[in-house]
Write a protein that holds these residues in place. Structure first.
Motif, short mmCIF file in Angstrom:
data_model
loop_
_atom_site.label_atom_id
_atom_site.label_comp_id
_atom_site.label_asym_id
_atom_site.label_seq_id
_atom_site.Cartn_x
_atom_site.Cartn_y
_atom_site.Cartn_z
N LEU A 64 0.82 -1.21 0.00
CA LEU A 64 0.00 0.00 0.00
C LEU A 64 0.86 1.26 0.00
O LEU A 64 0.58 2.22 -0.73
CB LEU A 64 -0.93 -0.01 1.21
CG LEU A 64 -1.97 1.10 1.29
CD1 LEU A 64 -2.95 0.99 0.14
CD2 LEU A 64 -2.71 1.02 2.61
N SER A 65 1.93 1.26 0.78
CA SER A 65 2.77 2.46 0.92
C SER A 65 3.78 2.64 -0.21
O SER A 65 4.16 3.76 -0.51
CB SER A 65 3.55 2.41 2.23
OG SER A 65 2.69 2.39 3.32
N PHE A 66 4.22 1.53 -0.81
CA PHE A 66 5.35 1.63 -1.73
C PHE A 66 5.12 1.04 -3.12
O PHE A 66 6.03 0.53 -3.73
CB PHE A 66 6.59 0.99 -1.10
CG PHE A 66 6.98 1.62 0.19
CD1 PHE A 66 7.51 2.90 0.22
CD2 PHE A 66 6.79 0.96 1.38
CE1 PHE A 66 7.86 3.49 1.41
CE2 PHE A 66 7.14 1.55 2.59
CZ PHE A 66 7.67 2.82 2.60
N GLY A 67 3.92 1.08 -3.63
CA GLY A 67 3.73 0.78 -5.04
C GLY A 67 3.31 -0.60 -5.45
O GLY A 67 3.58 -1.00 -6.57
N GLY A 68 2.70 -1.37 -4.59
CA GLY A 68 2.09 -2.61 -5.05
C GLY A 68 2.69 -3.90 -4.56
O GLY A 68 3.75 -3.93 -3.92
N GLU A 69 1.99 -4.96 -4.89
CA GLU A 69 2.34 -6.31 -4.45
C GLU A 69 3.70 -6.77 -4.96
O GLU A 69 4.43 -7.45 -4.27
CB GLU A 69 1.28 -7.31 -4.94
CG GLU A 69 -0.04 -7.22 -4.20
CD GLU A 69 0.09 -7.66 -2.75
OE1 GLU A 69 0.86 -8.60 -2.46
OE2 GLU A 69 -0.58 -7.04 -1.91
N GLU A 70 4.04 -6.41 -6.19
CA GLU A 70 5.30 -6.86 -6.78
C GLU A 70 6.49 -6.34 -5.97
O GLU A 70 7.45 -7.06 -5.69
CB GLU A 70 5.38 -6.37 -8.23
CG GLU A 70 6.53 -6.96 -9.01
CD GLU A 70 6.49 -6.53 -10.46
OE1 GLU A 70 7.55 -6.09 -10.95
OE2 GLU A 70 5.43 -6.63 -11.10
N ILE A 71 6.41 -5.08 -5.57
CA ILE A 71 7.49 -4.48 -4.78
C ILE A 71 7.54 -5.10 -3.39
O ILE A 71 8.60 -5.43 -2.88
CB ILE A 71 7.31 -2.95 -4.71
CG1 ILE A 71 7.60 -2.36 -6.08
CG2 ILE A 71 8.21 -2.33 -3.65
CD1 ILE A 71 7.23 -0.93 -6.25
N ALA A 72 6.36 -5.29 -2.78
CA ALA A 72 6.30 -5.91 -1.45
C ALA A 72 6.90 -7.31 -1.49
O ALA A 72 7.64 -7.71 -0.59
CB ALA A 72 4.86 -5.95 -0.95
N ALA A 73 6.60 -8.06 -2.55
CA ALA A 73 7.13 -9.43 -2.68
C ALA A 73 8.64 -9.42 -2.90
O ALA A 73 9.34 -10.31 -2.43
CB ALA A 73 6.44 -10.15 -3.83
N ALA A 74 9.16 -8.40 -3.58
CA ALA A 74 10.61 -8.30 -3.81
C ALA A 74 11.35 -8.02 -2.50
O ALA A 74 12.43 -8.55 -2.27
CB ALA A 74 10.91 -7.21 -4.83
N ILE A 75 10.74 -7.19 -1.65
CA ILE A 75 11.41 -6.83 -0.40
C ILE A 75 11.15 -7.86 0.69
O ILE A 75 12.06 -8.22 1.44
CB ILE A 75 10.92 -5.44 0.08
CG1 ILE A 75 11.27 -4.37 -0.96
CG2 ILE A 75 11.57 -5.07 1.42
CD1 ILE A 75 10.66 -3.02 -0.67
N LEU A 76 9.91 -8.34 0.79
CA LEU A 76 9.51 -9.28 1.84
C LEU A 76 8.85 -10.52 1.22
O LEU A 76 7.63 -10.61 1.16
CB LEU A 76 8.51 -8.61 2.80
CG LEU A 76 8.99 -7.39 3.57
CD1 LEU A 76 7.83 -6.68 4.22
CD2 LEU A 76 10.01 -7.80 4.61
N PRO A 77 9.64 -11.46 0.74
CA PRO A 77 9.05 -12.68 0.18
C PRO A 77 8.17 -13.40 1.21
O PRO A 77 8.41 -13.30 2.42
CB PRO A 77 10.27 -13.54 -0.19
CG PRO A 77 11.42 -12.61 -0.21
CD PRO A 77 11.09 -11.49 0.71
N SER A 78 7.16 -14.10 0.75
CA SER A 78 6.17 -14.70 1.66
C SER A 78 6.76 -15.68 2.68
O SER A 78 6.26 -15.79 3.78
CB SER A 78 5.05 -15.35 0.87
OG SER A 78 5.57 -16.36 0.05
N LYS A 79 7.79 -16.40 2.35
CA LYS A 79 8.36 -17.39 3.28
C LYS A 79 9.61 -16.87 4.00
O LYS A 79 10.34 -17.63 4.60
CB LYS A 79 8.73 -18.67 2.52
CG LYS A 79 7.55 -19.34 1.83
CD LYS A 79 6.57 -19.86 2.84
CE LYS A 79 5.41 -20.56 2.11
NZ LYS A 79 4.32 -20.87 2.95
N ALA A 80 9.84 -15.57 3.95
CA ALA A 80 11.04 -14.99 4.55
C ALA A 80 10.96 -14.98 6.07
O ALA A 80 9.88 -14.96 6.65
CB ALA A 80 11.24 -13.57 4.03
N ASP A 81 12.12 -14.98 6.69
CA ASP A 81 12.24 -14.89 8.14
C ASP A 81 12.25 -13.42 8.52
O ASP A 81 13.25 -12.72 8.35
CB ASP A 81 13.52 -15.58 8.60
CG ASP A 81 13.70 -15.54 10.11
OD1 ASP A 81 12.68 -15.55 10.83
OD2 ASP A 81 14.86 -15.49 10.57
#
Length: 151
Positions: free
Chosen positions: A32-49
Motif C-alpha cells: 500500500l505504501s510503496f507501489g504494489g504487491e510486486e514491490i512488497a514481494a521483492a522486499i519481503l518474500p512470503s516465506k522470509a524470516d
C-alpha cells in the motif's frame, strides 16, 4: 571492506518473529505504501524470516529485519508493525533496484549535496528536479518522505 566508517550500534530490548497473518499484514502495508504487491514481494518474500526488534534506551522505534538485514524502520513503536509510517532502509532500496521505485525523488545538484548530506536544510535553489515515485503521477507534498539523489 566496510561500507561505513564506523558501525552504528543499537541496543534492542526485544524481538518478535512475524508469522502468518502478521507477516501478511506487513506485506500489505508495504504494498500500500510503496507501489504494489510486486514491490512488497521483492522486499519481503512470503516465506522470509521477518523479525521485528524494538530499540531500547527510552525510544519507541521498531526495526524490521529480513534474514538479518534491516529493511524498514517504524518510528511509532507503540503501533502494530505496518500501522505506522514505514521508512525503507538501504537494503530495501537495493532489493528493488532503484530508489524511485519506493519513494518520490528529489534530485539535487552535486555541490549542494555535501551540505545537505551533512545536515543542512535543502532550499529551492539547490533542487534540480522532483520526480514522482514510479507508477504515481502526483508530486510529493511538504512533509512527505523522499529520496535525495545528487547529480
Amino acid at each position: 571492506e566496510e561500507m561505513f566508517k564506523k558501525a552504528a550500534t543499537v541496543a534492542f530490548k526485544g524481538e518478535t518473529r512475524l508469522r502468518g497473518k502478521e507477516g501478511k499484514r506487513l506485506r500489505e502495508a508495504v504494498a500500500l505504501s510503496f507501489g504494489g504487491e510486486e514491490i512488497a514481494a521483492a522486499i519481503l518474500p512470503s516465506k522470509a524470516d521477518v523479525v521485528v526488534r524494538k530499540a531500547g534506551g527510552g525510544t519507541n522505534v521498531q526495526f524490521v529485519f529480513l534474514d538479518g538485514e534491516c529493511m524498514f524502520v517504524q518510528l511509532d513503536g507503540k503501533a502494530e508493525i505496518g500501522a505506522g509510517e514505514l521508512m525503507p532502509a538501504l537494503p530495501a532500496f537495493w532489493k528493488v533496484g532503484a530508489a524511485e521505485t519506493l519513494l518520490p525523488c528529489v534530485v539535487i545538484q552535486r555541490p549542494v549535496a555535501r551540505f545537505v548530506f551533512g545536515g543542512a536544510n535543502l532550499m529551492a535553489p539547490g533542487v534540480h528536479s522532483v520526480l514522482p515515485a514510479v507508477g504515481s503521477d502526483s508530486m510529493p507534498r511538504e512533509g512527505t518522505l523522499v529520496v535525495l539523489r545528487a547529480i
